[in-house]
Enzyme design. Structure first.
Site, PDB file in Angstrom:
ATOM      1  N   GLU A 187      54.066  70.490  31.402  1.00 28.55           N
ATOM      2  CA  GLU A 187      53.108  69.875  30.702  1.00 28.55           C
ATOM      3  C   GLU A 187      52.724  70.037  29.374  1.00 28.55           C
ATOM      4  OE1 GLU A 187      48.045  69.246  31.157  1.00 28.55           O
ATOM      5  OE2 GLU A 187      49.088  70.582  32.507  1.00 28.55           O
ATOM      6  N   LYS A 207      47.104  65.055  34.949  1.00 35.05           N
ATOM      7  CA  LYS A 207      46.303  65.082  36.190  1.00 35.05           C
ATOM      8  C   LYS A 207      46.574  63.943  37.160  1.00 35.05           C
ATOM      9  CE  LYS A 207      43.261  68.155  36.376  1.00 35.05           C
ATOM     10  NZ  LYS A 207      43.644  69.261  36.823  1.00 35.05           N
TER      11      LYS A 207
END
Length: 592
Positions: A187, A207
């Site tokens: 990420e 997410k």
């Protein structure tokens, strides 16, 4: 030279063939560190000043540094420096892996949480959501493993193993002397190109999660389902909106944009959904101000951030540490400008003394289900469990008078396992290994054990193949196989502890019929299972959690079997059983 840091960062703006930022670093010129909130902005100012003068700075902020930017962002007390950066005069080439590097240590990780505690926390979060206190909370827990006398060089070896288990992304290794940080985070927190007249910043929150499929068709279906899931999209949009708001504190008016939404990214164990949020930063923006606006990343807090972090402090029992903080590099561009790239240190192991720690978590919303979130935690921790043990890939083949039975199928399955675990694949070497063994055993029937180690080296050994019994007796497991969806079930390796626990101990029992936690029958410990159900021979579907056996694949191809989900309560409808694998073929069975 002792290397104190390594970075292997993807180009956030590039495609799959883009150049990676891949460097090593030796002895730092000096260290910048903060132990109190008031010192954190000064450390970041020092990092920016050093980079503007030509230095490379590598370091991190702990999650507990949040109070330096807003005292309302509640956390537990920190378990180490809030900010730590090493300043280097130059970047060195990435060191090639050397055969003398010791193997990674074997680590036995504790569970991140007990299921009743996990379920109670989710219930508490969802009750607060129903009461309107917040929309989402990212709930996490720490796994811990003891390190028994870890040898010098084992930390870099573990980092290499982690990179094999979780390739790509924003990987970094930092040795502060007090602790070693091994991050293979996929990420991106932010990528900021600062110039005197302004700058460009990109955030890419992650997410939304779904497990990888067991076939290309299932894998594509999983990605499509993730992109189209109302629950996962809502979770992603909540954080995108939070990041848009955070970036607006730095941005020139009207420059905040979302050029990409709901992008699915393939990782070894899971699909993850990301979105891009970008903006033009105002002239004079500092690194400390960037962190002040964005830290911690909303993807690891929830929304709204202040209330979510208050809930996290109440729910979680201790500090997160570097996990969920920020880790990255600030580098010079030669004209007084700087380029800062930071990951969100998920998929990150921290070694300190004789202990290793690794955090696991997920975002909880009103639509979250405890069983699904629990399984998501299992999928996410697969990377560290894989890297924390030494294992070979395994195929068991039958050699009959110098000819391989289903040899092409076995090598194709071995190749898929090598791709999954990032083991080097040298097809000519493997074929030569098998050819040499077949030449040495030209007559008779042999059971051959073919191994492929993590360096890509094959080895094979032959044993006399005894005749298969005409019929066998099977027993039913007394509890579910908790690891049914583990990569060590979907791929055949020498790591078999999860199977060994179900080895029959009663005389006359050939094998054990396993089932998953949903009560779906899966396989045996040494082969697949077939059942005559309502007049049709069926075998459990791969998504139930089982090895795609070669004998099973052959029976499906020739129409003898079809896939089906068979549950424990379906047993009265089963008219006959069979055990099958490539080595033994189809054996009639009785379930006692």
């Amino acid at each position: 030279m002792h290397l104190t840091a390594k970075i292997d960062f993807s180009d956030p703006h590039g495609g799959p063939d883009a150049t990676r930022l891949r460097h090593a670093f030796g002895t730092p010129q000096h260290i910048l560190t903060a132990t109190t909130w008031s010192e954190v902005p000064a450390v970041l100012d020092g990092v920016q000043a050093a980079a503007e003068k030509g230095a490379w700075c590598i370091g991190y902020l702990r999650y507990e540094a949040a109070g330096a930017f807003d005292i309302a962002l509640r956390t537990h007390p920190a378990d180490g420096p809030l900010a730590w950066f090493a300043v280097y005069g130059q970047a060195l080439p990435w060191p090639e892996d050397h055969p003398t590097i010791p193997p990674a240590p074997t680590l036995h990780w504790s569970a991140p949480a007990q299921r009743p505690v996990f379920d109670a926390a989710l219930h508490q979060i969802q009750q607060a959501i129903a009461n309107g206190e917040y929309y989402q909370v990212n709930y996490t827990a720490q796994m811990v493993a003891a390190i028994d006398g870890m040898a010098h060089g084992a930390a870099p070896a573990l980092f290499a193993a982690l990179q094999r288990a979780q390739p790509g992304g924003y990987a970094a290794y930092i040795d502060t002397g007090h602790e070693q940080v091994l991050s293979v985070s996929p990420e991106l927190f932010f990528d900021w190109h600062s110039q005197p007249h302004g700058g460009e910043i990109l955030a890419r929150p992650m997410k939304g999660t779904a497990p990888r499929g067991h076939t290309p068709e299932q894998d594509t279906a999983q990605a499509t389902a993730l992109r189209n899931s109302p629950k996962e999209r809502a979770e992603n949009v909540m954080i995108v909106d939070l990041l848009r708001n955070d970036l607006s504190r730095l941005a020139t008016p009207g420059s905040v944009q979302v050029p990409r939404l709901f992008h699915t990214q393939a990782l070894p164990a899971v699909w993850q959904m990301t979105s891009d949020v970008q903006a033009h930063t105002r002239a004079g923006t500092s690194l400390a101000q960037v962190f002040g606006a964005l830290f911690p990343c909303g993807s690891v807090t929830g929304a709204p951030k202040v209330r979510a972090m208050q809930a996290i402090a109440a729910l979680e029992t201790g500090p997160r540490g570097i996990y969920c903080g920020a880790l990255g590099v600030v580098r010079p561009l030669g004209d007084g400008s700087i380029h800062a790239t930071f990951n969100v240190p998920i998929r990150t192991v921290v070694l300190q003394g004789n202990q290793a720690r690794c955090g696991i978590g997920s975002g909880i919303t009103a639509g979250s289900q405890a069983s699904a979130e629990w399984n998501e935690w299992r999928h996410k921790r697969a990377f560290v469990e894989q890297a924390s043990m030494s294992f070979d890939l395994l195929e068991t083949l039958a050699l009959e008078n110098g000819q391989w039975r289903h040899g092409t199928d076995h090598l194709a399955r071995l190749h898929r396992a090598a791709q999954h675990f990032s083991y080097p694949w040298d097809a000519p070497r493997i074929h030569q290994c098998l050819a040499d063994l077949a030449q040495a055993q030209p007559q008779g029937n042999w059971r051959v054990r073919l191994l492929l180690d993590s360096s890509g080296q094959p080895s094979a050994q032959a044993f006399t193949l005894e005749a298969s019994p005409p019929q066998v007796r099977l027993q039913l497991a007394t509890q579910p196989l908790a690891e049914a969806h583990s990569p060590f079930v979907h791929h055949k390796t020498t790591h078999r502890a999860h199977y060994d626990a179900f080895t029959p101990t009663l005389a006359g029992i050939y094998d054990t019929v396993l089932y998953n936690e949903e009560g779906e029958i899966t396989e045996c410990t040494r082969g697949n299972v077939a059942m005559l159900l309502d007049g049709q021979w069926v075998t459990p579907a791969l998504h139930c959690g089982l090895l795609p056996g070669v004998g099973r694949a052959v029976a499906l191809r020739n129409g003898r079997l079809r896939e089906a989900v068979v549950r424990l309560e379906d047993r009265p409808r089963i008219q006959a059983w069979a055990f099958l694998n490539s080595l033994r073929g189809w054996i009639a069975a009785e379930l006692i």
